[in-house]
Design an enzyme around this catalytic site. Structure first.
Site, PDB file in Angstrom:
ATOM      1  N   HIS A   1       0.847  -1.204   0.000  1.00 49.44           N
ATOM      2  CA  HIS A   1       0.000   0.000   0.000  1.00 49.44           C
ATOM      3  C   HIS A   1       0.882   1.254   0.000  1.00 49.44           C
ATOM      4  O   HIS A   1       0.702   2.152  -0.820  1.00 49.44           O
ATOM      5  CB  HIS A   1      -0.900   0.029   1.242  1.00 49.44           C
ATOM      6  CG  HIS A   1      -1.579   1.363   1.417  1.00 49.44           C
ATOM      7  ND1 HIS A   1      -2.826   1.643   0.903  1.00 49.44           N
ATOM      8  CD2 HIS A   1      -1.149   2.505   2.015  1.00 49.44           C
ATOM      9  CE1 HIS A   1      -3.135   2.908   1.174  1.00 49.44           C
ATOM     10  NE2 HIS A   1      -2.148   3.449   1.864  1.00 49.44           N
TER      11      HIS A   1
ATOM     12  N   SER B   1      -3.735   0.711  -5.006  1.00 50.77           N
ATOM     13  CA  SER B   1      -3.151  -0.494  -4.383  1.00 50.77           C
ATOM     14  C   SER B   1      -4.224  -1.551  -4.116  1.00 50.77           C
ATOM     15  O   SER B   1      -3.915  -2.623  -3.585  1.00 50.77           O
ATOM     16  CB  SER B   1      -2.455  -0.132  -3.067  1.00 50.77           C
ATOM     17  OG  SER B   1      -3.380   0.468  -2.175  1.00 50.77           O
TER      18      SER B   1
ATOM     19  N   GLU C   1      -5.322   9.467  -0.593  1.00 45.07           N
ATOM     20  CA  GLU C   1      -5.715   8.048  -0.493  1.00 45.07           C
ATOM     21  C   GLU C   1      -6.739   7.656  -1.550  1.00 45.07           C
ATOM     22  O   GLU C   1      -6.615   6.585  -2.143  1.00 45.07           O
ATOM     23  CB  GLU C   1      -6.290   7.763   0.901  1.00 45.07           C
ATOM     24  CG  GLU C   1      -5.275   7.835   2.026  1.00 45.07           C
ATOM     25  CD  GLU C   1      -4.193   6.749   1.965  1.00 45.07           C
ATOM     26  OE1 GLU C   1      -3.300   6.779   2.822  1.00 45.07           O
ATOM     27  OE2 GLU C   1      -4.234   5.885   1.060  1.00 45.07           O
TER      28      GLU C   1
ATOM     29  N   HIS D   1       1.694   4.886  -2.695  1.00 43.80           N
ATOM     30  CA  HIS D   1       2.015   6.295  -2.439  1.00 43.80           C
ATOM     31  C   HIS D   1       3.273   6.799  -3.133  1.00 43.80           C
ATOM     32  O   HIS D   1       3.363   7.971  -3.500  1.00 43.80           O
ATOM     33  CB  HIS D   1       2.217   6.510  -0.931  1.00 43.80           C
ATOM     34  CG  HIS D   1       0.946   6.581  -0.147  1.00 43.80           C
ATOM     35  ND1 HIS D   1       0.116   7.675  -0.144  1.00 43.80           N
ATOM     36  CD2 HIS D   1       0.357   5.671   0.663  1.00 43.80           C
ATOM     37  CE1 HIS D   1      -0.930   7.442   0.644  1.00 43.80           C
ATOM     38  NE2 HIS D   1      -0.805   6.227   1.143  1.00 43.80           N
TER      39      HIS D   1
END
Ligand code: HBI
Ligand code: FE
Length: 287
Positions: A127, A192, A173, A132
């Site tokens: 993730h 993700s 996010e 990111h």
């Protein structure tokens, strides 16, 4: 995302960083990363913002195995001055903000178990690093993330971290971006996630609404289901400009007197890309 760890774990420095321990990953863990990477890389073609896909390339993340944060940071530093540092999991907001403000992205060094391949609550290395890090190679998004961290440090003293966390949630996010009339994914929580990479763009249930800073900061979110509403930015430049140009003090004061919005509801003032029917219970991310 999730609930920050309570006490600083043994071995973590005062800033919660730990050694990544890259040499301790097992072949099975590297293989799991490769499986997750291959599935998302093929799913995201034509869905993810080109800046995200370019980040994967320039950081050479298509190489097999879990990336070594030191190697990754060398390439990232050369482009935007960011580096990736290992932490044991979620860190307290003020620690998180301090790292972002110094262009350090904190990434969990553990990887999920095979039975968690479709979802896990805590951000793991897939993730954090796959989701990111690629966009941190984009200069504008890199500036946005640092501005967010600096803003978070200021907000901490005002007790409005929860509102600022919504800005992170609905952009970093779970953000979408509009390009030539089509919607693309850039949020780490979506890119993700196999299920949400499809749901966020294709499903009829969720609302898709133009990003507005005050609107987002008044919209709570759930951490254990697909989003009921996705917010769409016009460009990373516009997102950065709004964050840099907004005087958050008066905005927090104005928002303090107003009520939260239900994330399932479209407001009359919303610029709507897609009016969903989010009242049907959103599928959990294991979908
Ligand atoms: N900690 N390691 C880690 N990663 C995050 O993404 C993270 C965090 N702590 C808090 C947090 N995110 C969000 O609540 C921010 O809005 C502060
Ligand atoms: Fe995250």
């Amino acid at each position: 995302m999730g609930h920050a760890l309570q006490a600083r774990p043994q071995g973590a420095a005062p800033d919660w960083t730990i050694d990544q321990g890259w040499e301790h990953y097992s072949p099975a863990e590297h293989a799991l990363w490769d499986r997750l990477f291959a599935r998302q890389a093929s799913m995201l073609k034509g869905r993810a913002a080109p800046e995200f896909l370019a980040g994967l390339e320039v950081l050479r993340m298509d190489r097999p195995g879990i990336p070594d944060f030191a190697d990754l940071s060398e390439r990232l530093m050369a482009r935007t001055g960011w580096q990736v540092v290992a932490v044991p999991g979620l860190v307290p907001d003020e620690v998180f903000f301090a790292h972002l403000a110094e262009r350090r992205f904190v990434a969990g060094n553990f990887i999920r178990r095979p039975d968690q391949i479709d979802y896990l609550q805590e951000p793991d290395v897939f993730h954090d690093v796959f989701g990111h890090v690629p966009l941190l190679a984009d200069p504008v998004f890199a500036d946005y993330m640092q501005a967010y961290g600096a803003g978070g440090l200021r907000a901490g003293g005002l007790g409005v971290t929860a509102m600022l966390a919504r800005l992170y949630w609905y952009t970093v996010e779970f953000g979408l971006i509009a390009r030539d009339g089509a919607l693309q994914i850039y949020g780490a929580g979506i890119v993700s996630s196999f299920g949400e990479s499809r749901f966020a763009l294709d499903a009829a249930e969720p609302n898709r609404i133009a990003f507005d800073l005050a609107r987002v900061m008044r919209t709570p979110y759930r951490i254990d289901a697909f989003q009921q509403t996705y917010f769409v930015i016009d460009s990373f430049e516009d997102l950065l400009r709004q964050t840099l140009e907004t005087d958050f003090g008066p905005l927090y004061a104005a928002l303090a007197g107003s009520a939260d919005h239900d994330p399932a509801v479209v407001l009359p003032s919303d610029r709507v890309y897609h009016r969903g029917r989010p009242n049907s219970p959103a599928p959990t991310p294991s979908g």
